[in-house]
Design an enzyme around this catalytic site. Structure first.
Site, PDB file in Angstrom:
ATOM      1  N   TYR A  91       0.875  -1.187   0.000  1.00  0.00           N
ATOM      2  CA  TYR A  91       0.000   0.000   0.000  1.00  0.00           C
ATOM      3  C   TYR A  91       0.908   1.232   0.000  1.00  0.00           C
ATOM      4  O   TYR A  91       2.051   1.177  -0.447  1.00  0.00           O
ATOM      5  CB  TYR A  91      -0.898  -0.144   1.251  1.00  0.00           C
ATOM      6  CG  TYR A  91      -1.871   0.955   1.534  1.00  0.00           C
ATOM      7  CD1 TYR A  91      -2.879   1.271   0.631  1.00  0.00           C
ATOM      8  CD2 TYR A  91      -1.809   1.666   2.737  1.00  0.00           C
ATOM      9  CE1 TYR A  91      -3.797   2.274   0.917  1.00  0.00           C
ATOM     10  CE2 TYR A  91      -2.726   2.669   3.031  1.00  0.00           C
ATOM     11  CZ  TYR A  91      -3.705   2.976   2.112  1.00  0.00           C
ATOM     12  OH  TYR A  91      -4.601   3.969   2.404  1.00  0.00           O
ATOM     13  N   LYS A 164      -5.817  -1.047  -1.801  1.00  0.00           N
ATOM     14  CA  LYS A 164      -6.829  -0.772  -0.769  1.00  0.00           C
ATOM     15  C   LYS A 164      -7.536  -2.074  -0.388  1.00  0.00           C
ATOM     16  O   LYS A 164      -7.804  -2.329   0.785  1.00  0.00           O
ATOM     17  CB  LYS A 164      -7.857   0.241  -1.285  1.00  0.00           C
ATOM     18  CG  LYS A 164      -7.306   1.642  -1.490  1.00  0.00           C
ATOM     19  CD  LYS A 164      -7.529   2.556  -0.288  1.00  0.00           C
ATOM     20  CE  LYS A 164      -6.737   3.853  -0.454  1.00  0.00           C
ATOM     21  NZ  LYS A 164      -6.775   4.731   0.720  1.00  0.00           N
TER      22      LYS A 164
HETATM   23  O1  LIG Z   1      -4.027   6.090  -0.178  1.00  0.00           O
HETATM   24  C1  LIG Z   1      -3.653   6.614   0.880  1.00  0.00           C
HETATM   25  O2  LIG Z   1      -2.572   6.355   1.413  1.00  0.00           O
HETATM   26  C2  LIG Z   1      -4.569   7.537   1.631  1.00  0.00           C
HETATM   27  C3  LIG Z   1      -5.474   8.344   0.816  1.00  0.00           C
HETATM   28  O3  LIG Z   1      -6.563   7.623   0.318  1.00  0.00           O
HETATM   29  C4  LIG Z   1      -4.806   9.169  -0.230  1.00  0.00           C
HETATM   30  O4  LIG Z   1      -5.397   9.364  -1.294  1.00  0.00           O
HETATM   31  O5  LIG Z   1      -3.724   9.692   0.039  1.00  0.00           O
HETATM   32 MN   LIG Z   2      -7.118   8.123  -1.665  1.00  0.00          MN
END
Ligand SMILES: O=C(O)C[C@H](O)C(=O)O
Ligand SMILES: [Mn+2]
Ligand SMILES: NC(=O)c1ccc[n+]([C@@H]2O[C@H](COP(=O)([O-])OP(=O)(O)OC[C@H]3O[C@@H](n4cnc5c(N)ncnc54)[C@H](O)[C@@H]3O)[C@@H](O)[C@H]2O)c1
Length: 541
Positions: A91, A164
């Site tokens: 992520y 996600k």
């Molecule tokens: O994706 C992430 O780390 C958090 C958030 O949804 C973002 O767009 O920054």
């Molecule tokens: Mn985001």
């Protein structure tokens, strides 16, 4: 292809070397695997050692994605053992690198659905093909116009939907065979991609207006009829579409926007955590949000909702917010305001020096905030001068630089601690190491929506909710804000990601209870905890 090869190539059922001799005989796998039958633990140990041999974040991610492509059960078993270590790899922030290099490193579509704006007639077939008969309960969809703070990444953005969803399963235990990542390829305005011969998406400018909204509507209507039990999660849409889409569908289907609402509730939870350290009240806060886009306005609305719940009138609550965007402080006569920004403007007559309030520095000096949130995509903009000015008016300034990925953060946690002599209560968007300062260890909370959306989504799905509403969001926020241990010196304002699975479970139960209390559940539920526990998938053969 033989049935045996199908088994080995299907990540939802493949066990690799863990297929027993009996299964191998039954499935026609005899002789297709080496002789030893391994346990999942042995497989995990071997794979983790191999993971550790990879040097860069991207190499590590590549290795984990290959495992994910081959064997979901083993991947999630291993991730369950190393959640905090793997989160930044599968992520944010490493997902940002994989999105930027998607064309070069592409190997596998990872069971995503790729919808092309040029073929609305294929929406239904695409979703059906990608679902391949699976019982889909959760879709994360992106059109990738606003990937993190990096802007438009066209079809490459599919990796954020995949990432996600990986976090959903690792954190909350949604069955990975019940999820579907979706890319809406509406074209791209990213010149680098357009000029890249390897670019894999539609090579034309972004389609906008009615044609875009009709396509989105075609997608929503198809998901409604194909997957009646669905929770639809919107991710990283552009500023001009994200709120419109949410508004259009939130009273019609089970849906939420992660950047608006997921971010709103994690930031509120962080503020509640900070206030439990300072023994302060939400009603007394003065809030500056720097970057009043999708996330900044979503955060303001969530904090305002909390002020109202604490008994502050809406009119008084609005006066506590100072939204700063490219134009400076937003006034009612500022040009190019978004509909969301218009709700939080000030009158020039409130200030003697209104015309000078065009920079964050001037605004902080004028309004003396107690809370400062960064969602501007502008790195390093929470400067020493601004932070020290803020700290000269408030004992424990609450400062959350949230722009992602790492290179875009408004400030570094260690600087904020040092500049304020340890007084700042800090949370960052990406994971931050502990800060050692004058003999105290400061733990830095991660105010990333990943702390909230898995529990929120899982609770919604497990309780068969027909809607995601303000009451549910508020309850979820309090559930997380209530978990953090704020007694130790240097305590974080949010619980650590090492406990993600535990607190996601708590959030899911609180959310499911709120659904049942509000009678939003589509199916009868007598025992909320049991409903959540029964839905939970665990990685085992
Ligand atoms: O994706 C992430 O780390 C958090 C958030 O949804 C973002 O767009 O920054
Ligand atoms: Mn985001
Ligand atoms: N930590 C989290 O959980 C989380 C969640 C959502 C978004 N974010 C981050 O927040 C940032 C913004 O995301 P978004 O979805 O709101 O994007 P967005 O494009 O909707 O909003 C960004 C806003 O910043 C403004 N901006 C740009 N340059 C500016 C400047 N120089 N001064 C002031 N404002 C400026 C833009 O005009 C826009 O309104 C991204 O970096 C994203 O990664 C973090």
């Amino acid at each position: 292809m033989t049935k045996a090869q199908d088994m080995l190539n299907n990540p939802f059922v493949n066990k690799g070397t863990a297929f027993t001799m009996e299964e191998r005989r039954e499935l026609g796998l005899v002789g297709m695997l080496p002789a030893q039958v391994q346990t999942i633990e042995e497989q995990a140990t071997q794979n983790y050692a191999q993971y550790l041999s990879k040097e860069s974040g991207l190499e590590k991610r590549h290795f984990l994605m290959e495992l994910f492509n081959e064997n979901r059960t083993l991947f999630f078993y291993l991730m369950g053992q190393h959640v905090a270590e793997f989160m930044p790899v599968v992520y944010d922030p490493v997902v940002a690198d994989s999105i930027e290099q998607y064309n070069e490193i592409y190997v596998n579509p990872q069971n995503a659905a790729f919808l092309s704006i040029d073929h609305p007639e294929d929406i239904e077939a695409t979703l059906k093909n990608a679902a391949a008969g699976r019982d889909i309960r959760l879709v994360v969809v992106t059109d990738a116009e606003g990937i993190l703070g990096m802007g438009d990444w066209g079809v490459n953005g599919v990796d954020i939907a995949i990432g996600k969803l990986m976090v959903y399963t690792a954190a909350a235990g949604i069955d990975p065979s019940q999820v579907l990542p979706v890319s809406i390829d509406a074209g791209t305005n990213n010149e680098t991609l357009m000029n890249d011969p390897l670019y894999l998406g539609n090579k034309h400018a972004r389609v906008t207006g009615d044609k875009y909204y009709d396509f989105v509507d075609g997608f929503v209507q198809s998901t409604k009829s194909l997957f009646p039990e669905l929770l639809l999660h919107w991710e990283d849409f552009g500023r001009s579409n994200a709120a419109n889409i949410l508004e259009k569908y939130q009273n019609d289907i089970t849906t939420f926007n992660d950047d608006i609402q997921g971010t709103g509730i994690v930031v509120l939870a962080g503020i509640l955590g900070a206030l439990s350290i300072t023994k302060g009240s939400i009603a007394d806060q003065t809030i500056v949000t720097y970057g009043a886009g999708t996330a900044g306005v979503g955060i303001a609305n969530q904090i305002m909702d909390e002020m109202k719940r604490a008994g502050v009138s809406e009119e008084d609550a609005r006066k506590r917010f100072f939204l700063v965007d490219k134009q400076g402080l937003l006034f009612d006569d500022t040009e190019d305001l978004t509909p969301g920004q218009k709700e939080f403007t000030h009158k020039r007559s409130e200030f003697a020096n209104a015309d000078e309030l065009t920079t964050l520095e001037a605004v902080v000096r004028a309004v003396q905030p107690t809370v400062m949130i960064g969602t501007s995509t502008q790195p390093g903009t929470f400067t020493k001068e601004i932070v020290q000015d803020m700290a000269s008016h408030v004992e424990r300034p609450i400062i959350f630089p949230l722009s992602n990925p790492t290179k875009l953060a408004e400030a570094k946690a260690e600087d904020l601690i040092e500049w304020t002599d340890g007084k700042a209560l800090v949370a960052t968007g990406i994971p931050a190491d502990n800060v050692e300062y004058k003999g105290v260890t400061y733990q830095i909370g991660q105010a990333n929506n990943a702390l909230m959306y898995p529990g929120l989504g899982f609770g919604i799905i497990a309780s068969t909710s027909s809607r995601v509403n303000g009451e549910i969001l508020s309850q979820a926020s309090h559930a997380l804000g209530g978990i953090v241990d704020t007694t130790a010196v240097g305590a974080a304002v949010l619980p650590p990601v090492t406990h993600l699975a535990e607190f996601s479970q708590t959030i899911a139960e609180v959310v499911a209870q709120s659904v049942v209390d509000q009678k939003l559940n589509k199916e009868a539920i007598t025992d909320v905890k049991k409903a959540v526990a029964d839905m939970k998938w665990t990685p085992k053969y």
